[in-house]
Every structure is written in structure tokens, then in C-alpha cells.
Design an enzyme around this catalytic site. Structure first.
Site, PDB file in Angstrom:
ATOM      1  N   GLY A 123     -54.808 -81.469  23.779  1.00 33.74           N
ATOM      2  CA  GLY A 123     -53.682 -81.292  22.872  1.00 33.74           C
ATOM      3  C   GLY A 123     -52.371 -81.658  23.529  1.00 33.74           C
ATOM      4  O   GLY A 123     -52.243 -81.649  24.750  1.00 33.74           O
ATOM      5  N   CYS A 124     -51.384 -81.988  22.685  1.00 37.27           N
ATOM      6  CA  CYS A 124     -50.035 -82.268  23.157  1.00 37.27           C
ATOM      7  C   CYS A 124     -49.048 -81.639  22.182  1.00 37.27           C
ATOM      8  O   CYS A 124     -49.387 -80.674  21.500  1.00 37.27           O
ATOM      9  CB  CYS A 124     -49.807 -83.769  23.331  1.00 37.27           C
ATOM     10  N   GLN A 125     -47.863 -82.170  22.055  1.00 34.21           N
ATOM     11  CA  GLN A 125     -46.859 -81.578  21.178  1.00 34.21           C
ATOM     12  C   GLN A 125     -47.163 -81.839  19.703  1.00 34.21           C
ATOM     13  O   GLN A 125     -47.120 -80.950  18.888  1.00 34.21           O
ATOM     14  CB  GLN A 125     -45.464 -82.108  21.550  1.00 34.21           C
ATOM     15  N   TYR A 143     -49.400 -78.951  19.372  1.00 37.78           N
ATOM     16  CA  TYR A 143     -48.848 -77.608  19.550  1.00 37.78           C
ATOM     17  C   TYR A 143     -47.959 -77.220  18.371  1.00 37.78           C
ATOM     18  O   TYR A 143     -47.916 -76.055  17.978  1.00 37.78           O
ATOM     19  CB  TYR A 143     -48.078 -77.558  20.881  1.00 37.78           C
TER      20      TYR A 143
END
Length: 137
Positions: free
Chosen positions: A86-88, A115
Site C-alpha cells: 500500500g501507499c498513499q 492509505y
């Protein structure tokens, strides 16, 4: 023309799961959450028990890819591990997931929405409060 090896790499199939599916995987199985955001983003809040290995770094010239990303992941994960990346917002994680799959990781999913969606759903997050942050509380 003989049977020369193709210079075009075989495309990998990135499987994207939403944040609810990610939460279910993390709570019901052997999945680990790999957060590929920058350290600064991670410190501002992250999924509990996440590993943080940035896929990109912020530089004065903009973001650049972490040249040691795969090496760092291999130092804490095995290619057989079950991982959700996952990332932003779900963009960097697609690239990171692609790199992991090309490096023969077997069970890797991308978390769509990142996120941002995790927080919108109201799922639990962990924040690191440092001395500088404590003064603002």
C-alpha cells in the site's frame, strides 16, 4: 532469424484489492502489510504492524525511485510471504507490486485506494508521535 530471446519482458498481472479486502486479509491470514510511502508519510499515520520500505524518496528535484527497494524487501520478507502493498493513494504501490512480482514474489497484492481510502473507511491507524509533534498536542 532464429529463436532469439525476446527483449520484451512478460507483463505481470497485478491483483488489486480494496481496503476492506486488505483489512480482512491482514486479520485472517498470514498477510503482511508493506507500506511503500516515504518515512515522513509513514510517521504521520499508517496501518498497524506495517513494514515501511519507501518505494520513492523526495529530493529537491522531485521523487526518485529507491534503488535498494527490492534489496530491502528481501532483507525482511521471503518470496513466499503473503504481502499486501500500500501507499498513499494506490499509485506507487502498483509499481512496487509490479517490481516484487517481477522479482518472483509469489503472493503479492496491491491495495487500491491506498492509505487515503483506509482512513476514509475509519479503519485503525497508528501514528508515531515524536518530541516535535508532542509540542503541538
Amino acid at each position: 532469424m532464429g529463436s532469439e530471446p525476446s527483449l520484451v519482458a512478460e507483463p505481470v498481472q497485478v491483483v488489486t484489492v480494496d481496503v476492506q479486502a486488505t483489512k480482512d486479509l491482514l486479520h485472517s491470514g498470514p498477510y503482511r502489510y508493506l507500506d511503500v510511502r516515504t518515512e515522513e508519510e509513514f510517521k504521520n499515520g499508517h496501518v498497524e504492524n506495517a513494514l515501511n520500505i519507501p518505494y520513492m524518496f523526495n529530493t529537491p528535484e522531485g521523487r526518485v525511485k529507491n534503488p535498494k527497494f527490492l534489496e530491502l524487501v528481501l532483507s525482511v520478507c521471503r518470496k513466499e510471504d503473503h504481502i499486501v502493498v500500500g501507499c498513499q493513494s494506490g499509485v506507487r504501490s502498483v509499481y512496487a507490486t509490479t517490481d516484487l512480482l517481477k522479482a518472483d514474489f509469489k503472493h503479492v497484492f496491491n491495495m487500491g485506494g491506498g492509505y487515503i481510502d483506509w482512513v476514509k473507511k475509519g479503519f485503525a491507524v497508528k501514528k508515531q508521535v515524536g518530541e516535535a509533534d508532542a509540542a503541538e498536542l
